[in-house]
Structure formats: C-alpha cells, structure tokens
Design an enzyme around this catalytic site. Structure first.
Site, PDB file in Angstrom:
ATOM      1  N   CYS A 404       0.851  -1.287   0.099  1.00  0.00           N
ATOM      2  CA  CYS A 404      -0.054   0.049   0.026  1.00  0.00           C
ATOM      3  C   CYS A 404       0.811   1.302   0.016  1.00  0.00           C
ATOM      4  O   CYS A 404       0.521   2.213  -0.606  1.00  0.00           O
ATOM      5  CB  CYS A 404      -0.895   0.054   1.073  1.00  0.00           C
ATOM      6  SG  CYS A 404      -0.086  -0.090   2.671  1.00  0.00           S
ATOM      7  N   HIS A 448      -1.444   0.468   7.129  1.00  0.00           N
ATOM      8  CA  HIS A 448      -2.341   0.870   5.619  1.00  0.00           C
ATOM      9  C   HIS A 448      -1.742   2.219   5.566  1.00  0.00           C
ATOM     10  O   HIS A 448      -1.309   2.965   6.302  1.00  0.00           O
ATOM     11  CB  HIS A 448      -3.858   0.707   5.700  1.00  0.00           C
ATOM     12  CG  HIS A 448      -4.130   0.794   4.217  1.00  0.00           C
ATOM     13  ND1 HIS A 448      -3.586  -0.121   3.251  1.00  0.00           N
ATOM     14  CD2 HIS A 448      -5.092   1.663   3.774  1.00  0.00           C
ATOM     15  CE1 HIS A 448      -4.383   0.227   2.149  1.00  0.00           C
ATOM     16  NE2 HIS A 448      -5.135   1.161   2.312  1.00  0.00           N
ATOM     17  N   ASP A 464      -8.083   5.976  -1.892  1.00  0.00           N
ATOM     18  CA  ASP A 464      -7.300   4.769  -1.523  1.00  0.00           C
ATOM     19  C   ASP A 464      -6.777   4.025  -2.876  1.00  0.00           C
ATOM     20  O   ASP A 464      -7.508   3.211  -3.608  1.00  0.00           O
ATOM     21  CB  ASP A 464      -8.107   3.928  -0.517  1.00  0.00           C
ATOM     22  CG  ASP A 464      -6.961   2.686  -0.103  1.00  0.00           C
ATOM     23  OD1 ASP A 464      -5.860   2.360  -0.677  1.00  0.00           O
ATOM     24  OD2 ASP A 464      -7.483   1.995   1.004  1.00  0.00           O
TER      25      ASP A 464
END
Length: 657
Positions: A404, A448, A464
């Site tokens: 991520c 994350h 995201d």
C-alpha cells in the site's frame, strides 16, 4: 540460629523459585538467565551433597560475577530491566547462603519480588493466573517452614484457603482504594525496548514490514452499529514532505487556531478505543473524529494526539463521522501538499499528460489514475522488489509490484505533478470482529497507507489507490497465516481459516475475556475509577473512604467470626465419642489440657483413677487406632461407642460410698 532445613521444604522452595523465574526468559538476556539457573541447580545439588556448597570467599566471587553481568549487559543498575536482572541475580546468590530460618524467609520474600516484577512487562490474564499460582506455592512454602512436620500438598491447600479468604478484601481495596498516578519522571520504562508500530517516516516497503506482525495495536467497541468494512480507516500520521523516496510529516503541523473545523454529516459512530502501549502519543481514530475529550487533541492534519503516557494502555471515548468536509486549504497546507524535490521526470510528465492530468478537473484525473492502476499489470504484494534508485519511476514503469505504501506514494506524486494538493495518510484499515464481545481487534498487519487530495467544495478527500488494485484488501483482512514468502497476498474471507470450529470459538471467547480483563482491570485508572464509582453514587474522596473503611471493617468482622468464633466441629464419629469420654472425666476434675496427647492423658487417668484405668486405656487404644491407624475396622467404632457409654468413674463412686 543454625538449622538443618527439611529436605522436602527445600525441594518445595527451589521448585517454586524455578517456576517464578522461568517467564523472565523473555525479558532478560540468556547469560543472566543461565547464570541464575546454574546457581539454582548448584543449590539443589547441595541438598544431598552439602559439601559441594561454596564457602564465603567463593560466594563473594559469584556476587562480583553477577553484578558484572548486570552492569555490562545494561550499562547501569537503574531502570526496569536492570532492576529485574539485579533481583534475579540476588535471588540466585542468596540461595547459596541458606543457613538459618531467617535466610529461608528472606529467600521467600525475595521470590515474591521477582514474581511481581513480571507485571512490569505484561499484565495479561494468563500471566496474572500464573503469578497467583506461584504465589500460592510461595505461601505454602512459608506454611512448610513454620510446620514441625511439613507436608507440602497439605501446605498448598492451606495457602489456597488463605488466598481465598483474602480475596474479598483484595477486591474491595482494588475498587475503592484511591488510584495514584505516578508522575512521568518516576516511570522506569526502558526506552531501549522498541515496540512494533507505524513511524513518522514512510519509504517503499516500510509498512509492508508490519504486514507480518501479529501484535495487537488497539481494540474498538462501538455503542451502536459498526461502520462498513470498507470504511474502517483509522487515521494516523499525515506525511506531506518528500525527497522522492522518504515521506515525512510537515514541520508546520501543530494545533494552530487557523485550522478549519470540519463539517460532519450522516451517521455518528460513538465508540470506545483501547490503545495498547506504544512509543508514540498517537491515537488512531476512525476517520474522521468529531467528538473527543481530554487528554486528546486534534492537530491541523486532523490526527488525534494524547497528552497521556503512551507507554500505558489507555481508553478513549470518541465519536466519528464517515462523511465530512474539511473546508478551505491554507497557504501553508497548499505549499506542503504540492511540494516535490525536483521537477517531475519526462516519464512522469508524459504519464500525467496521457491521463489528462493537466486539462481535466482534479477529481476526474484521480479516477483516471485509479483506472490506470486497475487496468495495467500492477500487483499487490508484501514482498515487493527493492527500488533504490528513483523508486516512483521504478514502481510505475518497471516493477509494478508493491504494498500500500508504494501505491499511496506513487498516487500522491502523480497528483502533485499535476499541481493537485495531495498527501499521504498512514494508519490502519479494517479490523477483525470478535463476535462474542462485538468489538474490533486491529493488529499491526492492518497497517495501511492511503492518499488525501484537496478538492474545491469538499476539502481533503480520501482516495485509496490500493482499492483499485486489490479491493479485497479493503473489504477483508490479510490472512497472515496463509502468506508464503514471495507469494501473492492472501485474504481472509471467512473460509480460508481451516482451524476447527471449536478452536476458532475458543479463540474468540479468549479474545473477549482478555479484552474485558484489559479494559476493566488493567485499565482501571483514576479516571475510570471515578466514572465507575460515580455510577454507584460515590462522588467524592470522603465518601469513597467511608465506603472503603466500612467494607474493610465488615469483611474483618466476618472473617474473625468464621475463623475465631465458630463452634468446633467434630471431624468424625470417633472424635465425637472420645470427646464424650473426656466430658465424663471432666465432671470429676480430670480435664485434658490443650496440646496434651491421648496417650499422655491416659497416663494421668491411670495415676489419678487407678480403678478406672483399664477401661480408659481400652477407650484410648480404640480411638488412637481409629483416628491414626491404617488397619482400623468398622466394628471398632461400634466397640468404642459401647465402651464410652458404659464408662464409669469407679474411684469416685467408691470414695462417695
């Protein structure tokens, strides 16, 4: 006073000390741990070979070695770790000097200190039960020391009874005794003990290192319905400055008055957040936190910061909204959110141009980049290749494999190349639901990173990019158990866990019990005590002390009545018959003295009442056989009862005649 301790007492004591020190294998170096058990083994061997025990000079040499090990390992003798190691070494050395009864007591009390030091490292329910067990064994050791004929297992029963009798008093003191918060300068936590967690800096692969950590980060219990899994973003540090590789927090962040208050809409989500101990004073609230109390504050990047000690487990009540508008952007924010270390490379500029980043609205360009990630050959993995030189370009145009942090950094960079304010937000996403307690458990592997872009009329808006490549990561948790080195990410969709149903249920139940233990016992600080007692109508210190003294007095009276004033109970039929025999003799002035044995009493009967001596001796022999003999017969009890009923004090009758 010199003594020759009973071997059973020493074996019992040394076994309990071995149990007490064993959990410290996780907290002290192996050289000190081995040194302690070497001394313990030496002393155990000395039970059967006393000549092997060291003399005074050798004990002094062992002491110097022990202090040297502690000092060289920690460069000092102060602090939690040094103090624990010093006590363990001192306990091992004191074992070599057991010569008097005082030494036995001193070793036992020192063992209590070593046992309690476990709570400086962990306060789990399992450890509390373990320490309670070894404390029971230590109390049994004291019982053995004070017994003329020590019986270890009987001593354990006595110790368990003592602990059970003390529990009501302990519970009252725990609930009502005023909680004292130690000032920070008195805390002896060792900063050298690092904890897993997010950092102020992000670089390619940094968050992926947490992807394999099963350490608990925090737990959350909602007062109402839970937010959807895809919306469970727990906000942490916001990273605005970059050198092309590293992303760091802005030097301008703080608690400035110029921060615009966000506007909130939609459903409010009130919840209680229980943070695990950490090195940073960050509190990871559901994005976006709206209502919170001291000691929490919200900085200009809408991250919650606590003024409480982060080394302690802390509980916070927060209300968040999923829909919000942060309003305008300041000049400082704009400068930070558009900063680049240098002009974008020709490849970056070409990609932005290809995706119409210079001639379309920001929101449309963001969607185009997400579509680019989705359509092209990008992969989501915990083990991305190293990208040392120009990591953004290497990720976008060559490797196309990342975690991520890679996607968030690349997306933010592309936004800034198109002159759109953007920044990286780190935190956690998701959480595992405990269905028994109905709370979420967020682990380090839920760490994350995502992006925020500023949009006119909407403010800072979450995007995201990971969801464009691996939407399962957002909807479901990473299945760490199923992850293999170098393999693609595995996600837990409820069927991946092949553990038996009873094991999963047991794990869930234990998680709920542990959460309740941490929240209501370990986290029972001054604030929580005040809230709990206020609900019971105890609103001030004076009332609290009245209740404390009253309940302590009541428990003391009840225990005194149970221990001192209850009527003696006959333990068996033989004892009842013998007491009846003694009462008959007492009418004529012949009373059995406290502590006087049956045989000695029979001797006095023979001297005082010679005519009644044969019958008295028969009764005594029958009782001793029934009470202490191994070959007693059931008919002996009947004979004893008949002889007690028929017993008469003949000497007294003759004298009267």
């Amino acid at each position: 006073m010199m003594l020759n301790p009973d071997k059973n007492v020493l074996i019992f004591l040394f076994a309990s000390i071995a149990l007490i020190a064993f959990p410290h294998i996780y907290h002290i170096p192996l050289n000190i741990f081995g040194y302690f058990y070497l001394l313990l083994g030496w002393r155990v061997a000395g039970i059967w070979r006393p000549e092997w025990l060291p003399n005074g000079g050798l004990v002094f040499g062992l002491t110097v070695i022990g202090i040297g090990l502690v000092y060289l390992d920690h460069q000092g003798i102060f602090g939690r770790d040094s103090g624990t190691r010093l006590f363990i070494v001192a306990l091992g050395l004191k074992l070599m000097e057991i010569k008097t009864e005082r030494d036995l007591y001193l070793v036992t009390f020192l063992a209590f200190v070593v046992a309690s030091s476990q709570f400086l490292y962990t306060q789990t329910l399992f450890m509390a039960a373990y320490i309670l067990l070894v404390s029971c064994v230590l109390i049994a050791t004291l019982v053995c020391i004070n017994s003329r004929q020590p019986q270890p297992w009987l001593a354990v029963k006595t110790a368990a009874t003592i602990i059970f009798q003390a529990l009501p008093m302990a519970i009252v003191l725990f609930i009502l005794f005023p909680r004292m918060e130690a000032p920070r300068w008195m805390l002896l936590n060792d900063r050298t003990q690092s904890r897993t967690g997010l950092s102020e800096t992000m670089e390619p692969g940094s968050i992926s290192e947490l992807g394999m950590s099963t350490e608990l980060a925090f737990r959350v219990q909602f007062s109402g319905p839970l937010p959807p899994p895809a919306q469970r973003y727990w906000r942490g540090p916001v990273l605005s400055k970059t050198d092309g590789r590293h992303w760091i927090q802005s030097p301008h962040q703080g608690f400035g008055a110029y921060m615009d208050e966000p506007g909130f809409s939609g459903t409010a989500y009130p919840y209680t957040l229980l943070m695990e101990p950490q090195n940073k004073n960050w509190v990871f609230a559901l994005d976006m936190p709206a209502e919170f109390e001291k000691p929490l504050e919200r900085n200009v990047n809408y991250q919650l910061i606590t003024a409480a000690n982060p080394d302690k487990r802390s509980e916070y009540k927060i209300t968040s909204y999923l829909h919000y508008n942060t309003g305008y952007i300041t000049r400082v924010e704009y400068a930070d959110a558009t900063q680049l270390p240098a002009a974008p490379s020709p490849e970056i500029t070409a990609l932005v141009t290809q995706l119409h980043g210079f001639d379309t609205p920001p929101e449309q360009f963001a969607k185009a980049v997400l579509q680019y990630f989705h359509n092209e050959d990008f992969h989501y993995t915990l083990t991305p290749p190293l990208m040392e030189d120009k990591p953004i370009e290497a990720f976008l145009f060559k490797e196309r494999r990342g975690f991520c942090s890679h996607y968030a950094a690349a997306f933010t960079y592309l936004m800034r190349a198109a002159h759109i304010p953007a920044r990286v937000v780190t935190g956690y996403q998701g959480g595992e639901l405990n269905k028994v307690g109905n709370f979420l458990e967020i682990y380090q592997y839920d760490a994350h990173a995502w992006t925020e872009i500023w949009l006119q009329g909407k403010g800072w808006t979450r995007v995201d990019p990971t969801a464009a490549v691996a939407p399962e990561r957002i909807e479901k948790n990473i299945n760490v158990d199923a992850l293999e080195q170098g393999a693609a990410i595995q996600f837990d969709n409820g069927s991946a866990d092949q553990a038996p149903g009873w094991l999963k249920q047991a794990r869930t139940l234990w998680g709920n019990v542990d959460y309740s233990w941490q929240r209501w016992v370990i986290n029972y600080n001054r604030t929580n005590q005040s809230k709990f007692l206020s609900g019971l109508g105890i609103g001030n210190l004076q009332t609290m002390l009245y209740w404390l003294l009253g309940l302590v007095a009541l428990i003391t009276v009840v225990l005194c009545f149970i221990l001192l004033y209850q009527k003696p109970k006959a333990t068996d039929q033989a004892l009842r018959q013998y007491r009846q025999f003694c009462r008959k003799l007492g009418k004529y002035g012949l009373v059995r003295q406290p502590g006087e044995g049956e045989t000695a009493f029979a001797g006095r009967i023979t001297a005082a009442l010679p005519q009644s001596a044969p019958a008295a001796q028969q009764i005594t022999d029958l009782f001793v056989g029934l009470r202490y003999g191994k070959a007693a017969k059931p008919e002996d009890l009947q004979r004893l009862a008949e002889q007690v009923r028929a017993f008469r004090v003949l000497d007294a009758v003759d004298k009267a005649a």
